[in-house]
Design a protein around this motif. Structure first.
Motif, PDB file in Angstrom:
ATOM      1  N   SER A  93       0.511  40.934   8.551  1.00 46.91           N
ATOM      2  CA  SER A  93      -0.711  40.571   9.274  1.00 46.91           C
ATOM      3  C   SER A  93      -0.498  39.433  10.264  1.00 46.91           C
ATOM      4  CB  SER A  93      -1.801  40.159   8.276  1.00 46.91           C
ATOM      5  OG  SER A  93      -1.400  38.985   7.570  1.00 46.91           O
ATOM      6  N   SER A 113      -5.512  47.272  10.511  1.00 45.83           N
ATOM      7  CA  SER A 113      -5.761  46.455   9.321  1.00 45.83           C
ATOM      8  C   SER A 113      -6.683  45.296   9.669  1.00 45.83           C
ATOM      9  CB  SER A 113      -4.443  45.916   8.762  1.00 45.83           C
ATOM     10  OG  SER A 113      -4.672  44.956   7.754  1.00 45.83           O
ATOM     11  N   SER A 171      -6.948  42.505   8.162  1.00 49.26           N
ATOM     12  CA  SER A 171      -6.280  41.215   7.947  1.00 49.26           C
ATOM     13  C   SER A 171      -5.557  40.735   9.198  1.00 49.26           C
ATOM     14  CB  SER A 171      -5.296  41.323   6.778  1.00 49.26           C
ATOM     15  OG  SER A 171      -4.293  42.285   7.039  1.00 49.26           O
ATOM     16  N   THR A 172      -5.041  41.652  10.002  1.00 44.37           N
ATOM     17  CA  THR A 172      -4.350  41.265  11.234  1.00 44.37           C
ATOM     18  C   THR A 172      -5.285  40.508  12.168  1.00 44.37           C
ATOM     19  OG1 THR A 172      -2.906  43.191  11.058  1.00 44.37           O
ATOM     20  CG2 THR A 172      -3.054  42.132  13.212  1.00 44.37           C
TER      21      THR A 172
END
Length: 373
Positions: free
Chosen positions: A301, A321, A323-324
């Motif tokens: 991430s 994602s 989280s990235t």
């Protein structure tokens, strides 16, 4: 509309009561946002500290002794003198990370302007110390040689002046504490939301919900707001108490903006946890699916290594994602003091990804409820 909101609120209160009745889970949340963050931030360091170094001094002159004494604490342990025939055995046994070797007539050649070679052996299995420590030792030796022998030729044709922004002392705790906080938020959000759904299925309370005037969407929203509220409150307190007070990490940006962004992020990752729970048949299977997914989300991430160092195709894949986007957003707000005008694209990405997860989870959950009837 108000009746629907009231049902979502009451179902969320039920989730909070379930969490309060589980002391193990409550203890896990407390540990994750206190001890886990403090120990990782204060124990895992990227900079060189107390590195074991040995010196092979075949010159035995004042200059070689001065260079040996320049390897000081806290970067290095006190250098240990060894013979040239002991280097291989010392490196094989892992006693030293660095071995510095001064050749015979070293001082004589330096004064004569011949630029003799100093050999530096490195145990590269200690990755972070190996790379940073080699640079430290090189700079220390060059500076000491130039200071001791003013007529010595400089090996660096350009004087590079470095200004470190946002973390001038290059203190790894300033980075690891916030990134660990974000990783823990991701982990608990996915696990709590998914485990709450599977727990109801295993305890048979799903059947109770089926006879009540509630919809799958209301059940999901209740789990999202209840579990998200617990994590947001715990993470905010951890940021203010553990990160800022105990670890002394300065927060440059707006804490309310970060908390508001974390609320959006919670929607995304708790929806992901519910989605994984809908495809899992048991708590054990849920854990087997979630753990590899969390490891990939945390490692790729940008919280551990920069996104720019990854292959382009992997960077593109990781844009899916949440989280990235949250890691990039958090770094911009907490480290660089960015405002809403800078981070709004990341917030839109989080909303879009969260909506996709929520819709998929809703379809799966609705099918599961219909199959249970």
């Amino acid at each position: 509309m108000f009746a629907r909101l009231a049902r979502i609120f009451r179902l969320g209160i039920k989730e909070l009561y379930s969490l309060r009745a589980d002391p193990v889970l409550a203890g896990l949340i407390l540990y994750t946002f206190t001890v886990a963050i403090y120990t990782v931030a204060s124990g895992a360091k990227f900079e060189v500290e107390n590195a074991a170094v040995a010196v092979v001094d075949e010159d035995q002159t004042a200059l070689s002794k001065r260079l040996r004494d320049a390897l000081l604490k806290p970067f290095f342990k006190e250098p240990v003198l060894i013979g040239a025939d002991e280097v291989d055995a010392a490196m094989d046994s892992g006693r030293f990370v660095f071995v510095v070797s001064f050749p015979p007539k070293f001082e004589h050649d330096v004064i004569a302007g011949r630029q003799p070679t100093i050999q530096l052996d490195i145990d590269a299995t200690a990755m972070s110390q190996a790379g940073n420590g080699a640079s430290y030792i090189r700079n220390i030796l060059i500076q000491e040689v130039l200071a001791a022998v003013p007529g010595a030729a400089a090996t660096q044709p350009v004087n590079v002046v470095i200004h470190a922004m946002f973390n001038p002392n290059l203190n790894s705790a300033w980075f690891t504490s916030v990134m660990q906080l974000i990783n823990n938020v991701t982990m608990l959000a996915v696990i709590l939301a998914g485990a709450a759904l599977i727990r109801e299925r295993e305890h048979g309370t799903i059947e109770h919900l089926l006879v009540m005037p509630v919809t799958p969407t209301e059940i999901m929203l209740a789990k999202i707001w209840a579990n998200g509220l617990v994590i947001v409150v715990a993470a905010t307190l951890s940021l203010l108490v553990v990160v800022e007070r105990l670890l002394g990490v300065p927060v440059q940006g707006s804490v309310p903006l970060f908390v508001a962004s974390m609320v959006v992020y919670q929607f995304s990752v708790t929806a992901l946890g519910i989605l994984v729970a809908t495809v899992s048949t048991s708590m054990a299977q849920f854990g087997l699916i979630v753990m590899p997914a969390l490891i990939v989300m945390n490692l790729l991430s940008g919280a551990t290594t920069p996104m720019e160092s990854m292959p382009v195709w992997l960077q593109n894949v990781m844009q899916l994602s949440p989280s990235t986007h949250f890691v990039a957003l958090s770094q911009a707000v907490l480290y660089r003091g960015a405002g809403l005008s800078v981070i709004w694209p990341k917030l839109l990405a989080l909303l879009g990804i969260g909506a996709a997860f929520f819709l998929l989870a809703g379809l799966r959950f609705r099918k599961a409820l219909q199959a249970a009837q």
